[in-house]
Scaffold this motif. Structure first.
Motif, PDB file in Angstrom:
ATOM      1  N   ASP A 148       0.839  -1.199   0.000  1.00 14.03           N
ATOM      2  CA  ASP A 148       0.000   0.000   0.000  1.00 14.03           C
ATOM      3  C   ASP A 148       0.877   1.253   0.000  1.00 14.03           C
ATOM      4  OD1 ASP A 148      -2.452  -1.314   0.037  1.00 14.03           O
ATOM      5  OD2 ASP A 148      -2.370  -1.587   2.216  1.00 14.03           O
ATOM      6  N   PRO A 149       0.462   2.298  -0.736  1.00 13.90           N
ATOM      7  CA  PRO A 149       1.284   3.516  -0.834  1.00 13.90           C
ATOM      8  C   PRO A 149       1.612   4.168   0.500  1.00 13.90           C
ATOM      9  CG  PRO A 149      -0.356   3.498  -2.575  1.00 13.90           C
ATOM     10  CD  PRO A 149      -0.683   2.334  -1.678  1.00 13.90           C
ATOM     11  N   PHE A 150       0.739   3.995   1.527  1.00 12.29           N
ATOM     12  CA  PHE A 150       1.061   4.620   2.808  1.00 12.29           C
ATOM     13  C   PHE A 150       2.238   3.927   3.493  1.00 12.29           C
ATOM     14  CE2 PHE A 150      -1.619   1.215   4.415  1.00 12.29           C
ATOM     15  CZ  PHE A 150      -1.077   0.912   5.656  1.00 12.29           C
ATOM     16  N   MET A 151       2.659   2.779   2.932  1.00 12.27           N
ATOM     17  CA  MET A 151       3.812   2.060   3.448  1.00 12.27           C
ATOM     18  C   MET A 151       5.108   2.443   2.721  1.00 12.27           C
ATOM     19  SD  MET A 151       3.281  -0.307   5.871  1.00 12.27           S
ATOM     20  CE  MET A 151       1.980  -1.259   6.643  1.00 12.27           C
ATOM     21  N   TRP A 152       5.019   3.367   1.781  1.00 12.28           N
ATOM     22  CA  TRP A 152       6.197   3.696   0.965  1.00 12.28           C
ATOM     23  C   TRP A 152       7.111   4.704   1.663  1.00 12.28           C
ATOM     24  CZ3 TRP A 152       4.544   4.265  -4.877  1.00 12.28           C
ATOM     25  CH2 TRP A 152       3.883   3.100  -5.285  1.00 12.28           C
ATOM     26  N   SER A 153       7.400   4.453   2.903  1.00 11.42           N
ATOM     27  CA  SER A 153       8.335   5.313   3.623  1.00 11.42           C
ATOM     28  C   SER A 153       9.754   4.781   3.442  1.00 11.42           C
ATOM     29  CB  SER A 153       7.993   5.347   5.115  1.00 11.42           C
ATOM     30  OG  SER A 153       8.280   4.096   5.729  1.00 11.42           O
ATOM     31  N   GLU A 154      10.718   5.639   3.710  1.00  7.10           N
ATOM     32  CA  GLU A 154      12.114   5.224   3.588  1.00  7.10           C
ATOM     33  C   GLU A 154      12.413   4.030   4.500  1.00  7.10           C
ATOM     34  OE1 GLU A 154      16.559   6.964   4.709  1.00  7.10           O
ATOM     35  OE2 GLU A 154      14.896   8.343   4.393  1.00  7.10           O
ATOM     36  N   LYS A 155      11.864   4.038   5.704  1.00  3.57           N
ATOM     37  CA  LYS A 155      12.152   2.967   6.661  1.00  3.57           C
ATOM     38  C   LYS A 155      11.540   1.640   6.228  1.00  3.57           C
ATOM     39  CE  LYS A 155      12.796   5.913  10.727  1.00  3.57           C
ATOM     40  NZ  LYS A 155      12.326   6.236  12.105  1.00  3.57           N
ATOM     41  N   VAL A 156      10.276   1.688   5.779  1.00  2.00           N
ATOM     42  CA  VAL A 156       9.609   0.437   5.382  1.00  2.00           C
ATOM     43  C   VAL A 156      10.259  -0.141   4.133  1.00  2.00           C
ATOM     44  CG1 VAL A 156       7.457  -0.591   4.557  1.00  2.00           C
ATOM     45  CG2 VAL A 156       7.416   1.036   6.461  1.00  2.00           C
ATOM     46  N   LEU A 157      10.503   0.702   3.124  1.00  2.00           N
ATOM     47  CA  LEU A 157      11.122   0.223   1.899  1.00  2.00           C
ATOM     48  C   LEU A 157      12.528  -0.319   2.168  1.00  2.00           C
ATOM     49  CD1 LEU A 157      10.003   2.948  -0.668  1.00  2.00           C
ATOM     50  CD2 LEU A 157       9.168   0.596  -0.484  1.00  2.00           C
ATOM     51  N   SER A 158      13.260   0.325   3.065  1.00  2.00           N
ATOM     52  CA  SER A 158      14.601  -0.162   3.403  1.00  2.00           C
ATOM     53  C   SER A 158      14.530  -1.541   4.048  1.00  2.00           C
ATOM     54  CB  SER A 158      15.295   0.823   4.348  1.00  2.00           C
ATOM     55  OG  SER A 158      15.557   2.051   3.714  1.00  2.00           O
ATOM     56  N   LYS A 159      13.565  -1.724   4.949  1.00  2.00           N
ATOM     57  CA  LYS A 159      13.414  -3.029   5.603  1.00  2.00           C
ATOM     58  C   LYS A 159      13.038  -4.107   4.600  1.00  2.00           C
ATOM     59  CE  LYS A 159      12.111  -1.335  10.213  1.00  2.00           C
ATOM     60  NZ  LYS A 159      11.036  -1.286  11.225  1.00  2.00           N
ATOM     61  N   LEU A 160      12.093  -3.804   3.707  1.00  2.00           N
ATOM     62  CA  LEU A 160      11.667  -4.793   2.714  1.00  2.00           C
ATOM     63  C   LEU A 160      12.787  -5.114   1.728  1.00  2.00           C
ATOM     64  CD1 LEU A 160       8.055  -3.528   1.917  1.00  2.00           C
ATOM     65  CD2 LEU A 160       8.653  -5.677   3.045  1.00  2.00           C
ATOM     66  N   ALA A 161      13.456  -4.083   1.225  1.00  5.25           N
ATOM     67  CA  ALA A 161      14.510  -4.298   0.244  1.00  5.25           C
ATOM     68  C   ALA A 161      15.684  -5.066   0.832  1.00  5.25           C
ATOM     69  CB  ALA A 161      14.986  -2.954  -0.309  1.00  5.25           C
ATOM     70  N   SER A 162      15.917  -4.906   2.115  1.00  4.75           N
ATOM     71  CA  SER A 162      17.040  -5.594   2.761  1.00  4.75           C
ATOM     72  C   SER A 162      16.827  -7.102   2.801  1.00  4.75           C
ATOM     73  CB  SER A 162      17.243  -5.056   4.181  1.00  4.75           C
ATOM     74  OG  SER A 162      17.648  -3.697   4.156  1.00  4.75           O
ATOM     75  N   ILE A 163      15.602  -7.552   2.613  1.00  6.44           N
ATOM     76  CA  ILE A 163      15.341  -8.991   2.516  1.00  6.44           C
ATOM     77  C   ILE A 163      16.027  -9.565   1.280  1.00  6.44           C
ATOM     78  CG2 ILE A 163      13.544 -10.745   2.224  1.00  6.44           C
ATOM     79  CD1 ILE A 163      13.574  -9.500   4.984  1.00  6.44           C
ATOM     80  N   ALA A 164      16.112  -8.770   0.205  1.00  8.66           N
ATOM     81  CA  ALA A 164      16.706  -9.241  -1.052  1.00  8.66           C
ATOM     82  C   ALA A 164      18.191  -8.953  -1.134  1.00  8.66           C
ATOM     83  CB  ALA A 164      15.988  -8.602  -2.244  1.00  8.66           C
ATOM     84  N   GLY A 165      18.650  -7.881  -0.490  1.00 10.53           N
ATOM     85  CA  GLY A 165      20.066  -7.519  -0.590  1.00 10.53           C
ATOM     86  C   GLY A 165      20.323  -6.167   0.043  1.00 10.53           C
ATOM     87  N   LYS A 166      21.226  -5.395  -0.540  1.00  5.72           N
ATOM     88  CA  LYS A 166      21.583  -4.088  -0.013  1.00  5.72           C
ATOM     89  C   LYS A 166      20.829  -3.003  -0.776  1.00  5.72           C
ATOM     90  CE  LYS A 166      25.470  -0.864   0.480  1.00  5.72           C
ATOM     91  NZ  LYS A 166      26.913  -0.640   0.210  1.00  5.72           N
ATOM     92  N   PRO A 167      19.894  -2.295  -0.136  1.00  8.67           N
ATOM     93  CA  PRO A 167      19.125  -1.255  -0.831  1.00  8.67           C
ATOM     94  C   PRO A 167      20.008  -0.095  -1.266  1.00  8.67           C
ATOM     95  CG  PRO A 167      18.112  -1.859   1.270  1.00  8.67           C
ATOM     96  CD  PRO A 167      19.481  -2.452   1.265  1.00  8.67           C
ATOM     97  N   LEU A 168      19.732   0.428  -2.470  1.00 13.93           N
ATOM     98  CA  LEU A 168      20.467   1.580  -2.979  1.00 13.93           C
ATOM     99  C   LEU A 168      19.549   2.798  -3.094  1.00 13.93           C
ATOM    100  CD1 LEU A 168      22.582  -0.163  -5.782  1.00 13.93           C
ATOM    101  CD2 LEU A 168      23.316   0.445  -3.465  1.00 13.93           C
ATOM    102  N   PHE A 169      18.499   2.693  -3.929  1.00 12.53           N
ATOM    103  CA  PHE A 169      17.610   3.829  -4.165  1.00 12.53           C
ATOM    104  C   PHE A 169      16.187   3.325  -4.407  1.00 12.53           C
ATOM    105  CE2 PHE A 169      21.708   4.833  -6.207  1.00 12.53           C
ATOM    106  CZ  PHE A 169      22.077   5.974  -5.501  1.00 12.53           C
TER     107      PHE A 169
END
Length: 209
Positions: A126-147
């Motif tokens: 959901d778009p209300f979850m598109w914060s820097e913290k949430v996206l960083s946590k989710l992306a870190s599941i796959a690897g090292k977040p960049l942008f």
């Protein structure tokens, strides 16, 4: 460049390089991307022409051949470098381009292309979850977040969130993740690596030329 004699021990052939000896050189290269074309290797002139044609939104970087199939793209600012890194994926004909930010340890790591940038999509978030913290946590599941890409950053395209992540393509990438939020609610969020088959084969991501 004028050199000078350095005192040395008569019985030693060991040269000690201090951090201050190379700090100016590190600053010189700090806005550099290293690129390797997976597939047929283009000539330096072709790479330079490609940059001139497709990287118009930044000041033209200095393109040089390095070694072992790697090219250097030295930018005049960190913003220009990040613009290209965020702007991919890139492709020259049938050759796909891996871009990595230069570091002082690059020469030791250049023979390995298993760690590469890949676009990761979260279509169920959901778009209300598109914060820097949430996206960083989710992306870190796959690897090292960049942008996060610009549509995600400015919430101008709501069908999915997209982030650039350094992933290890020698390992299986996750296809979903459990997301726990307030009131103990739980959702299964799909994880989609774009051009996954190509990533597994070549260790890169592409853009049509």
């Amino acid at each position: 460049m004028t050199l000078h004699f350095c005192d040395k021990s008569a019985d030693s052939r060991v040269v000690v390089v201090e951090e201050e000896d190379v700090e100016d050189e590190i600053k010189f290269w700090q806005n550099t991307l290293m690129g390797n074309f997976m597939g047929s290797k283009p000539k330096i002139k072709e790479v330079d022409e490609y940059v001139l044609k497709y990287w118009k939104n930044v000041t033209r970087p200095i393109v040089q051949y390095y070694k072992k199939g790697w090219y250097s793209f030295r930018f005049f600012s960190a913003d220009d470098m990040n613009e290209i890194l965020k702007g991919g994926p890139w492709n020259m004909g049938t050759s796909t381009l891996v871009l990595k930010q230069w570091t002082p340890t690059f020469s030791k790591e250049m023979d390995s292309v298993s760690i590469v940038p890949a676009w990761i999509l979260f279509p169920d978030l959901d778009p209300f979850m598109w914060s820097e913290k949430v996206l960083s946590k989710l992306a870190s599941i796959a690897g090292k977040p960049l942008f996060a890409d610009l549509p995600t950053t400015f919430k101008s395209k709501l069908s999915f969130a997209r982030v650039l992540v350094e992933v290890d393509v020698s390992e299986d990438l996750p296809t979903s993740v459990q997301l726990h939020s307030g009131n103990n609610s739980e959702n299964h969020i799909r994880v989609v690596a774009t051009l996954l088959s190509l990533l597994q084969e070549a260790g890169t991501c592409t853009r049509e030329m």
